[in-house]
Design a protein around this motif. Structure first.
Motif, PDB file in Angstrom:
ATOM      1  N   GLU A 276       0.890  -1.116  -0.299  1.00  0.00           N
ATOM      2  CA  GLU A 276       0.008   0.001   0.039  1.00  0.00           C
ATOM      3  C   GLU A 276       0.714   1.286  -0.083  1.00  0.00           C
ATOM      4  OE1 GLU A 276      -3.299   2.331   2.722  1.00  0.00           O
ATOM      5  OE2 GLU A 276      -2.850   0.206   3.235  1.00  0.00           O
ATOM      6  N   LEU A 277       1.953   1.238   0.966  1.00  0.00           N
ATOM      7  CA  LEU A 277       2.670   2.393   0.792  1.00  0.00           C
ATOM      8  C   LEU A 277       3.604   2.775  -0.371  1.00  0.00           C
ATOM      9  CD1 LEU A 277       3.840   2.564   4.742  1.00  0.00           C
ATOM     10  CD2 LEU A 277       2.132   4.193   3.395  1.00  0.00           C
ATOM     11  N   TYR A 278       4.104   1.442  -0.895  1.00  0.00           N
ATOM     12  CA  TYR A 278       4.785   1.482  -2.022  1.00  0.00           C
ATOM     13  C   TYR A 278       4.087   2.149  -3.185  1.00  0.00           C
ATOM     14  CZ  TYR A 278       8.409  -0.512  -5.243  1.00  0.00           C
ATOM     15  OH  TYR A 278       9.287  -0.313  -6.386  1.00  0.00           O
ATOM     16  N   ARG A 279       2.882   1.860  -3.428  1.00  0.00           N
ATOM     17  CA  ARG A 279       1.968   2.289  -4.335  1.00  0.00           C
ATOM     18  C   ARG A 279       1.717   3.750  -4.275  1.00  0.00           C
ATOM     19  NH1 ARG A 279      -2.220  -0.178  -3.345  1.00  0.00           N
ATOM     20  NH2 ARG A 279      -1.834  -2.142  -4.407  1.00  0.00           N
ATOM     21  N   LYS A 280       1.722   4.260  -2.984  1.00  0.00           N
ATOM     22  CA  LYS A 280       1.343   5.648  -2.629  1.00  0.00           C
ATOM     23  C   LYS A 280       2.532   6.631  -3.119  1.00  0.00           C
ATOM     24  CE  LYS A 280       0.216   8.587   1.362  1.00  0.00           C
ATOM     25  NZ  LYS A 280       0.004   8.735   2.717  1.00  0.00           N
ATOM     26  N   TYR A 281       3.997   6.098  -2.572  1.00  0.00           N
ATOM     27  CA  TYR A 281       4.784   7.117  -2.533  1.00  0.00           C
ATOM     28  C   TYR A 281       5.770   6.876  -3.912  1.00  0.00           C
ATOM     29  CZ  TYR A 281       4.148   8.555   1.965  1.00  0.00           C
ATOM     30  OH  TYR A 281       3.665   9.123   3.176  1.00  0.00           O
ATOM     31  N   THR A 282       5.464   5.733  -4.658  1.00  0.00           N
ATOM     32  CA  THR A 282       6.381   5.584  -5.783  1.00  0.00           C
ATOM     33  C   THR A 282       5.432   5.780  -7.004  1.00  0.00           C
ATOM     34  OG1 THR A 282       5.973   3.100  -6.201  1.00  0.00           O
ATOM     35  CG2 THR A 282       7.844   3.732  -4.498  1.00  0.00           C
ATOM     36  N   GLY A 283       4.279   5.689  -7.016  1.00  0.00           N
ATOM     37  CA  GLY A 283       3.324   5.829  -8.009  1.00  0.00           C
ATOM     38  C   GLY A 283       3.440   4.525  -8.849  1.00  0.00           C
ATOM     39  N   GLN A 284       3.980   3.356  -8.305  1.00  0.00           N
ATOM     40  CA  GLN A 284       3.781   2.243  -9.039  1.00  0.00           C
ATOM     41  C   GLN A 284       3.144   1.049  -8.387  1.00  0.00           C
ATOM     42  OE1 GLN A 284       5.135   1.776 -12.297  1.00  0.00           O
ATOM     43  NE2 GLN A 284       5.449   4.146 -12.282  1.00  0.00           N
ATOM     44  N   ASP A 285       2.613   0.068  -9.199  1.00  0.00           N
ATOM     45  CA  ASP A 285       2.020  -0.899  -8.453  1.00  0.00           C
ATOM     46  C   ASP A 285       2.811  -2.272  -8.756  1.00  0.00           C
ATOM     47  OD1 ASP A 285       0.072  -2.528  -7.222  1.00  0.00           O
ATOM     48  OD2 ASP A 285      -1.109  -2.795  -8.920  1.00  0.00           O
ATOM     49  N   CYS A 286       4.101  -2.275  -8.313  1.00  0.00           N
ATOM     50  CA  CYS A 286       5.021  -3.407  -8.504  1.00  0.00           C
ATOM     51  C   CYS A 286       5.846  -3.864  -7.170  1.00  0.00           C
ATOM     52  CB  CYS A 286       5.853  -3.275  -9.617  1.00  0.00           C
ATOM     53  SG  CYS A 286       6.990  -1.642  -9.176  1.00  0.00           S
ATOM     54  N   TYR A 287       5.291  -3.496  -6.195  1.00  0.00           N
ATOM     55  CA  TYR A 287       5.981  -3.981  -4.810  1.00  0.00           C
ATOM     56  C   TYR A 287       6.218  -5.619  -4.667  1.00  0.00           C
ATOM     57  CZ  TYR A 287       6.632  -5.023   0.021  1.00  0.00           C
ATOM     58  OH  TYR A 287       7.156  -5.460   1.345  1.00  0.00           O
TER      59      TYR A 287
ATOM     60  N   THR B  49       6.327  -7.744  -7.217  1.00  0.00           N
ATOM     61  CA  THR B  49       7.577  -7.816  -8.216  1.00  0.00           C
ATOM     62  C   THR B  49       8.979  -7.326  -7.581  1.00  0.00           C
ATOM     63  OG1 THR B  49       6.280  -7.555 -10.053  1.00  0.00           O
ATOM     64  CG2 THR B  49       8.548  -7.372 -10.549  1.00  0.00           C
ATOM     65  N   VAL B  50       9.038  -6.374  -7.020  1.00  0.00           N
ATOM     66  CA  VAL B  50      10.294  -5.842  -6.767  1.00  0.00           C
ATOM     67  C   VAL B  50      10.788  -6.740  -5.441  1.00  0.00           C
ATOM     68  CG1 VAL B  50      11.649  -4.095  -5.322  1.00  0.00           C
ATOM     69  CG2 VAL B  50       9.993  -3.526  -7.390  1.00  0.00           C
ATOM     70  N   ARG B  51       9.964  -7.149  -4.518  1.00  0.00           N
ATOM     71  CA  ARG B  51      10.047  -8.125  -3.502  1.00  0.00           C
ATOM     72  C   ARG B  51      10.601  -9.324  -3.896  1.00  0.00           C
ATOM     73  NH1 ARG B  51       8.291 -12.041  -0.433  1.00  0.00           N
ATOM     74  NH2 ARG B  51       8.863 -11.813   2.035  1.00  0.00           N
ATOM     75  N   ASN B  52       9.902 -10.019  -4.835  1.00  0.00           N
ATOM     76  CA  ASN B  52      10.079 -11.057  -5.440  1.00  0.00           C
ATOM     77  C   ASN B  52      11.664 -11.259  -5.783  1.00  0.00           C
ATOM     78  OD1 ASN B  52       7.964 -12.323  -4.265  1.00  0.00           O
ATOM     79  ND2 ASN B  52       6.599 -12.230  -6.240  1.00  0.00           N
ATOM     80  N   ASN B  53      11.904 -10.222  -6.446  1.00  0.00           N
ATOM     81  CA  ASN B  53      13.309 -10.038  -7.161  1.00  0.00           C
ATOM     82  C   ASN B  53      14.216 -10.044  -6.354  1.00  0.00           C
ATOM     83  OD1 ASN B  53      12.104  -9.839  -9.958  1.00  0.00           O
ATOM     84  ND2 ASN B  53      12.504  -7.470  -9.782  1.00  0.00           N
ATOM     85  N   ILE B  54      13.941  -9.224  -5.196  1.00  0.00           N
ATOM     86  CA  ILE B  54      15.016  -9.177  -4.431  1.00  0.00           C
ATOM     87  C   ILE B  54      15.343 -10.403  -3.498  1.00  0.00           C
ATOM     88  CG2 ILE B  54      15.811  -7.885  -1.868  1.00  0.00           C
ATOM     89  CD1 ILE B  54      14.212  -5.574  -2.966  1.00  0.00           C
TER      90      ILE B  54
END
Length: 290
Positions: free
Chosen positions: A134-145, A147-152
Motif C-alpha cells: 500500500e505504501l509502495y503504491r502511494k509513494y512511488t506511483g507504481q503497482d509493483c511491490y 515484483t520488486v520484493r520477489n526480485n530481491i
C-alpha cells in the motif's frame, strides 16, 4: 612487492566517493525524490557513448592515487541505460575502484545473475524504501511491490555469500514507522553474510522537497566532506554536492566538466570551493548541514 605496498598505502587514505549518473530516466515517480526538476532544468536521456568513453579514460588516470569508490546512482534508474553492466565493468577495470550500485530493483530479475557471476559490483543498495504494498503504491506511483520484493528475494537466494553485498534500504517517515521493525525482521530472514537491512532518514534533498523538519532527516551523501566527494552527471559536469545535479549547470556548486578537466583537478577545485557549501541556496537548507 610494489603492488602490495601500494595497496597498503591506499588502505590508509580516506575514501573518495564519486557518484556517477548513467541516465536521468526512471521507471518510478517517487514523491520524495527531486527528479521532478529533471526535464525542466536538464535533459532526460542517457550518457552518450563518447561521454562514457571519456569517463572511463578520466577515471583510469587516477586509478592508483585515491582510495576510490564509484557509486552508480544519480537521479535516474541506472539499469535503464543500455549496456549498463558493460560500462560498470569498464569503469571497474579502469579505475580499480570499489563499485556500488543503487537500484530500485524493479528490473533486477533481468541482470541480477550477471552481477553475481561477474563480481564487478562490490555493494548493491536495493532501494525498496517502503515496507508494504500500500505504501509502495502511494509513494512511488507504481503497482509493483510484489515484483520488486520477489526480485530481491530471488537475488539474495542465488547470491548467497557472494558479491555484491546487499543493502536493503527502507525509509523512515511517519507513514512507515509503524511497519519498520516488522519489515526489518522479515527481511533479515533472507540475508546472507555481509548483507544488511538499513533504515534511512527521509532527506529533504537540500530543500528541494518541502518536508517539515521533524519529518526530514540526514542527507545520505557526503556533503560534509567536500573535496572527497564528487557527482558527475551524464553530461560530464561535476558538482561538489549530489543535490545540485537536479539543477542546470550554471549552479555555483558545479566545478567543471570532465571534457575540460581531469578528475584530479575537479577534486582539487572541490576542496577549494568547500566553503561555498555553507552559503549555497541548496546546502543551507540541507538536513546534513543542520
Amino acid at each position: 612487492m610494489a603492488n602490495i605496498i601500494e595497496k597498503a598505502r591506499r588502505g590508509f587514505r580516506e575514501e573518495t566517493i564519486i557518484q556517477l549518473e548513467f541516465t536521468t530516466r526512471c521507471n518510478h515517480n517517487c514523491v520524495y525524490c527531486p527528479r521532478y526538476l529533471i526535464g525542466k532544468t536538464r535533459p532526460l536521456g542517457d550518457i552518450t557513448p563518447e561521454m562514457a568513453d571519456l569517463l572511463v579514460e578520466r577515471l583510469a588516470e587516477i586509478k592508483d592515487k585515491y582510495n576510490l569508490t564509484l557509486s552508480v546512482s544519480g537521479f535516474g534508474e541506472p539499469d535503464l541505460y543500455p549496456g549498463f553492466i558493460d560500462l560498470i565493468y569498464r569503469l571497474k577495470v579502469a579505475s580499480k575502484a570499489s563499485m556500488r550500485l543503487n537500484t530500485n530493483a524493479s528490473l533486477l530479475h533481468r541482470y541480477g545473475h550477471d552481477l553475481i557471476i561477474s563480481k564487478y559490483v562490490d555493494r548493491i543498495t536495493l532501494s525498496l524504501n517502503l515496507p508494504n504494498e500500500e505504501l509502495y503504491r502511494k509513494y512511488t506511483g507504481q503497482d509493483c511491490y510484489e515484483t520488486v520484493r520477489n526480485n530481491i528475494v530471488a537475488f539474495l537466494r542465488e547470491k548467497r555469500d557472494r558479491k555484491p553485498a546487499a543493502d536493503i534500504r527502507l525509509i523512515k517517515m511517519p507513514d512507515t514507522l509503524p511497519y519498520i521493525d516488522e519489515a526489518r525482521e522479515c527481511w533479515e530472514k533472507h540475508l546472507n553474510k555481509n548483507d544488511r537491512v538499513s533504515v534511512a532518514e527521509l532527506a529533504n534533498w537540500g530543500g528541494l522537497i518541502g518536508i517539515p523538519q521533524p519529518q526530514a532527516g540526514i542527507c545520505r551523501y557526503l556533503t560534509r566532506q567536500a573535496g572527497k566527494h564528487l557527482t558527475i552527471d551524464m553530461e560530464g559536469y561535476a558538482s561538489i554536492c549530489c543535490f545540485t545535479i537536479a539543477y542546470s549547470h550554471d549552479h555555483p556548486l558545479f566545478v567543471g566538466n570532465i571534457k575540460d578537466h581531469s578528475v584530479d583537478e575537479l577534486l582539487r577545485r572541490a576542496r577549494l570551493r568547500a566553503g561555498e557549501i555553507d552559503v549555497s541556496m541548496v546546502c543551507k537548507d540541507c538536513d546534513e548541514r543542520r
